[in-house]
Write an enzyme that holds these catalytic residues in place. Structure first.
Site, PDB file in Angstrom:
ATOM      1  N   TRP A  49       0.777  -1.270  -0.136  1.00  0.00           N
ATOM      2  CA  TRP A  49       0.046  -0.055  -0.123  1.00  0.00           C
ATOM      3  C   TRP A  49       0.650   1.283   0.001  1.00  0.00           C
ATOM      4  O   TRP A  49       0.382   2.266  -0.555  1.00  0.00           O
ATOM      5  CB  TRP A  49      -0.947   0.041   1.123  1.00  0.00           C
ATOM      6  CG  TRP A  49      -1.942  -0.953   1.272  1.00  0.00           C
ATOM      7  CD1 TRP A  49      -2.188  -2.120   1.753  1.00  0.00           C
ATOM      8  CD2 TRP A  49      -3.017  -1.086  -0.065  1.00  0.00           C
ATOM      9  NE1 TRP A  49      -3.241  -2.812   1.489  1.00  0.00           N
ATOM     10  CE2 TRP A  49      -3.774  -2.313   0.082  1.00  0.00           C
ATOM     11  CE3 TRP A  49      -3.285  -0.458  -1.138  1.00  0.00           C
ATOM     12  CZ2 TRP A  49      -4.788  -2.690  -0.684  1.00  0.00           C
ATOM     13  CZ3 TRP A  49      -4.363  -0.724  -2.006  1.00  0.00           C
ATOM     14  CH2 TRP A  49      -5.156  -1.980  -1.606  1.00  0.00           C
ATOM     15  N   ASP A  95      -1.519   6.610   6.611  1.00  0.00           N
ATOM     16  CA  ASP A  95      -2.474   6.022   6.063  1.00  0.00           C
ATOM     17  C   ASP A  95      -2.867   4.783   7.060  1.00  0.00           C
ATOM     18  O   ASP A  95      -1.958   3.824   7.465  1.00  0.00           O
ATOM     19  CB  ASP A  95      -2.209   5.231   4.783  1.00  0.00           C
ATOM     20  CG  ASP A  95      -3.203   4.097   4.144  1.00  0.00           C
ATOM     21  OD1 ASP A  95      -4.347   3.768   5.039  1.00  0.00           O
ATOM     22  OD2 ASP A  95      -2.985   3.481   3.080  1.00  0.00           O
ATOM     23  N   LYS A 107     -12.150  -1.855   7.150  1.00  0.00           N
ATOM     24  CA  LYS A 107     -11.267  -2.860   8.002  1.00  0.00           C
ATOM     25  C   LYS A 107     -11.766  -3.011   9.230  1.00  0.00           C
ATOM     26  O   LYS A 107     -12.126  -3.959   9.847  1.00  0.00           O
ATOM     27  CB  LYS A 107      -9.696  -2.757   7.819  1.00  0.00           C
ATOM     28  CG  LYS A 107      -9.542  -3.247   6.396  1.00  0.00           C
ATOM     29  CD  LYS A 107      -8.472  -2.573   5.511  1.00  0.00           C
ATOM     30  CE  LYS A 107      -8.308  -3.076   4.241  1.00  0.00           C
ATOM     31  NZ  LYS A 107      -7.760  -2.206   3.241  1.00  0.00           N
TER      32      LYS A 107
HETATM   33  C1  LIG Z   1      -7.178  -1.764   2.163  1.00  0.00           C
HETATM   34  C2  LIG Z   1      -6.080  -0.822   2.381  1.00  0.00           C
HETATM   35  C3  LIG Z   1      -5.891   0.147   1.218  1.00  0.00           C
HETATM   36  C4  LIG Z   1      -7.117   0.371  -0.022  1.00  0.00           C
HETATM   37  O1  LIG Z   1      -8.232   0.881   0.412  1.00  0.00           O
HETATM   38  P1  LIG Z   1      -9.506   0.954  -0.839  1.00  0.00           P
HETATM   39  O2  LIG Z   1     -10.315   1.836   0.300  1.00  0.00           O
HETATM   40  O3  LIG Z   1      -9.721  -0.238  -1.067  1.00  0.00           O
HETATM   41  O4  LIG Z   1      -9.073   2.224  -1.460  1.00  0.00           O
HETATM   42  C5  LIG Z   1      -5.042   1.183   1.401  1.00  0.00           C
HETATM   43  N1  LIG Z   1      -4.210   1.310   2.247  1.00  0.00           N
HETATM   44  C6  LIG Z   1      -4.179   0.316   3.438  1.00  0.00           C
HETATM   45  C7  LIG Z   1      -3.307   0.270   4.501  1.00  0.00           C
HETATM   46  C8  LIG Z   1      -5.429  -0.865   3.304  1.00  0.00           C
HETATM   47  O5  LIG Z   1      -5.236  -1.692   4.099  1.00  0.00           O
END
Ligand SMILES: *Cc1c(COP(=O)(O)O)cnc(C)c1O
Length: 358
Positions: free
Chosen positions: A102, A172, A196
């Site tokens: 990511w 993030d 998540k």
């Molecule tokens: C799942 C995830 C993403 C992507 O998320 P989307 O909502 O599908 O764009 C980005 N960063 C991390 C750390 C993730 O776990």
């Protein structure tokens, strides 16, 4: 009712109480004669839900008053581009700490918007097995911001403490937001997809310092300016109302438990699972260095890919789903977000013992 034990990485399991609340409220929301899905986002019924979600999130992680809380769409992936659009002015450069798939994506996307540098990478062959120490970071004095991924969902590593940076720190937190206390004031911006740890897919949370919102360039499309959404209380255009409603239910449920308890339980869950992996190290192998181990995504390998396939299939027969590792890494991944209980993890550990001895 037969609910399975859900170890999916995202969208992930949700706690039962917020789902049952949605079920109770579905057809006739608070005596209004319609569901929340059918309400106008400008009406009183929806606005109360929207404001409550913001209030609950602020209080759960103690967001200071000089931050805006935004509910956006497009996922964390959209923020990979929107963060630099707003925070990376021409002539400046941003530092990225690369610790997994990511953060690679975030770095590449930001590079399409402006100038970026790698401040550290822990890529080792094809794997990321750890997060860097603060002393390993090569930070530019005049960086517009420093970006990191707090929890690496694919590889199963996590920052246990965060580096102190001179430039504003952007994180993030998609896969560990609300799993533990973080000092929001140490960050300039935090973003996270909800799917998540806090709700369904479709909602992206952005927590951003107000002065950065105001300082952003004015030549970017209106829809991508944080200022647009901050001024409109995230009601500039139609927000994902049902996602925000369900997130409100989860936030309300977490508030009743309290974040102290949530964090302590998450630590117990991770200790139980890593304890089992270490104890059966002749069979299960955790590739991530101990100090970097994620309390959210526990990644491990078995002696062969055949055994890994059988492990996933046998676990599914025992009502445990979502255990296959990410398609890019293989192996096993147990995502043990807030909705997974200590009892669920103990059930998995007991299964691991049986499987090894079979
Ligand atoms: C799942 C995830 C993403 C992507 O998320 P989307 O909502 O599908 O764009 C980005 N960063 C991390 C750390 C993730 O776990």
């Amino acid at each position: 009712m037969a609910r399975v034990i859900n170890f999916n990485a995202g969208p992930a399991g949700l706690p039962l109480a917020p789902l049952e609340r949605a079920q109770r409220e579905m057809v006739d929301f608070e005596g209004t004669g319609m569901s929340i899905l059918e309400h106008s986002h400008r009406g009183k019924a929806y606005e109360a839900v929207h404001d409550e979600a913001i209030r609950l999130l602020k209080s759960l992680i103690s967001i200071p008053d000089d931050y805006d809380v935004l509910f956006l769409q497009g996922g964390a992936s959209q923020q990979f581009a929107v963060v630099p659009m707003n925070l990376l002015p021409k002539g400046k450069s941003a530092d990225y700490i690369i610790t997994g798939g990511w953060s690679e994506k975030a770095y590449e996307e930001a590079g399409r918007v402006g100038k970026v540098r790698v401040a550290a990478t822990t890529l080792d062959g094809k794997q990321y097995r750890r997060v860097p120490k603060e002393s390993e970071l090569d930070l530019a004095d005049d960086a517009a911001y420093v970006h990191l991924t707090s929890n690496n969902t694919l590889f199963g590593s996590q920052f246990q403490t965060f580096p102190k940076t001179r430039a504003p720190l952007v994180a993030d937190m998609s896969s560990d937001i609300l799993s533990r206390h973080v000092a929001v004031k140490d960050f300039a911006l935090i973003y996270a997809g909800a799917q998540k740890n806090i709700g369904p897919s479709g909602v992206t949370i952005v927590i951003v310092k107000k002065d950065l919102v105001l300082a952003a360039p004015k030549d970017i499309p209106v829809i991508f300016r944080y200022e647009t959404h901050a001024k409109a209380n995230s009601l500039y255009n139609t927000p994902p109302t049902f996602g925000i409603y369900l997130m409100r239910n989860v936030l309300s449920y977490l508030s009743e438990i309290g974040l102290d308890k949530v964090e302590a339980t998450n630590a117990q869950k991770a200790a139980a699972l890593y304890g089992a992996i270490d104890e059966m190290a002749d069979f299960y192998r955790g590739p991530v260095e101990k100090e970097s181990r994620s309390k959210m995504n526990v990644v491990f390998r078995l002696p062969s890919e055949e055994l890994e396939k059988k492990f996933v299939a046998d676990a599914a027969k025992a009502s445990m789903v979502g255990l296959a590792g990410h398609r890019s890494t293989g192996g096993i991944r147990a995502s043990i977000y807030n909705a997974v209980t200590l009892e669920h993890v103990e059930t998995l550990v007991a299964f691991m013992r049986r499987f090894k001895n079979a």
